[in-house]
Design an enzyme around this catalytic site. Structure first.
Site, PDB file in Angstrom:
ATOM      1  CB  ILE A 207      29.381  45.376  15.269  1.00 53.73           C
ATOM      2  CG1 ILE A 207      28.971  44.081  15.978  1.00 53.73           C
ATOM      3  CG2 ILE A 207      28.484  45.638  14.065  1.00 53.73           C
ATOM      4  CD1 ILE A 207      27.615  44.161  16.655  1.00 53.73           C
ATOM      5  CB  CYS A 208      32.922  47.128  10.970  1.00 56.85           C
ATOM      6  SG  CYS A 208      33.564  48.481   9.973  1.00 56.85           S
TER       7      CYS A 208
END
Length: 281
Positions: A207-208
């Site tokens: 997850i960015c």
């Protein structure tokens, strides 16, 4: 005749006296004044040389005593250096039990474990008290430090919510691992299922999100707040459930997620993070 004999006797007596005087003079001749002065000078010079030698010897002894006294008062340089090293080393070593009180130093492991356990227990209690029930938590193998979190709701006006309805997807399942120094460091969070596209979800389910990095994390963040932020970023990033043939059955892996997350953090540290406007949620 008698008179002649007396004269001869007197002459002999006179000669005997004269010879005796001469003999005595040859034995002990009187000293002249020059000889006396020379003797005095010789004696005085010898006395002066003796005095000079004694003074020199006395000075030499005093100098040696002073030098030895100074050496006894001042330690050698090696001793000074060793003493300085010991003092410096002693000043650097903190007193026992004071590591947690030093500014800038992380708390010790025992204290950190206690803080992590209390914090996560409180987090679990707070999540169970939520009225909207938008998430639920299960411990992985009864491990307090690893959670499986189900995101049950997203924005109902989003395409992602529509995909969930069409594919009968009950929730978006995520895995959270809490490090030893949580809450001072962020958890590692990744998507397990379903396989998503876009929505800031990358290879392996990484997850960015900046707040999941050490630079963007704050100990004030709770799991609830992180999950709400993630739900918003999915919608903001136009996340969709992958329906491509051949990819839907390929599950996310932790190894791939960790490698991807490490790479994206390195990239963002070089080029910066983009903060969306407040109006975008």
């Amino acid at each position: 005749m008698a008179t002649l004999l007396r004269k001869i006797g007197l002459i002999r007596l006179h000669d005997r006296d004269t010879d005796g005087a001469k003999h005595q003079g040859s034995r002990k001749a009187p000293k002249s004044s020059s000889q006396k002065n020379a003797n005095k000078q010789c004696n005085s010079s010898s006395n002066e040389s003796i005095l000079l030698q004694s003074d020199h010897h006395h000075y030499h002894n005093n100098h040696q005593q002073q030098h030895s006294h100074k050496r006894s008062e001042q330690p050698p340089s090696s001793t000074k250096d060793s003493n300085k090293d010991k003092q410096q080393a002693g000043s650097k070593v903190p007193p026992a039990g004071s590591s947690s009180s030093i500014p800038g130093q992380p708390p010790n492991k025992q204290h950190c474990a206690q803080v992590r356990s209390r914090r996560l227990m409180k987090e679990l209690q707070d999540i169970r008290k939520l009225t909207d029930h938008f998430i639920s938590v299960e411990l992985v193998d009864d491990n307090l430090f690893e959670w499986n979190v189900k995101l049950l709701q997203v924005d109902k006006d989003s395409a992602l919510w529509q995909d969930m309805k069409e594919t009968s997807t009950e929730c978006i399942l995520l895995n959270l691992n809490f490090p030893d120094n949580f809450p001072f460091s962020p958890p590692f969070m990744r998507v397990l299922s379903p396989r998503l596209e876009n929505g800031y979800v990358l290879d392996g389910g990484a997850i960015c999100m900046e707040l999941l990095t050490p630079r963007g994390w704050s100990s004030a963040y709770t799991v609830e707040a992180v999950m709400r932020q993630f739900a918003a970023s999915l919608v903001k990033g136009q996340g969709r459930i992958c329906r491509k043939v051949g990819k839907t059955k390929k599950a996310f892996t932790r190894k791939e997620a960790e490698a991807t997350f490490k790479s994206l953090v390195k990239t963002h540290e070089k080029y910066g993070w983009v903060t969306p406007p407040v109006s975008d949620g």
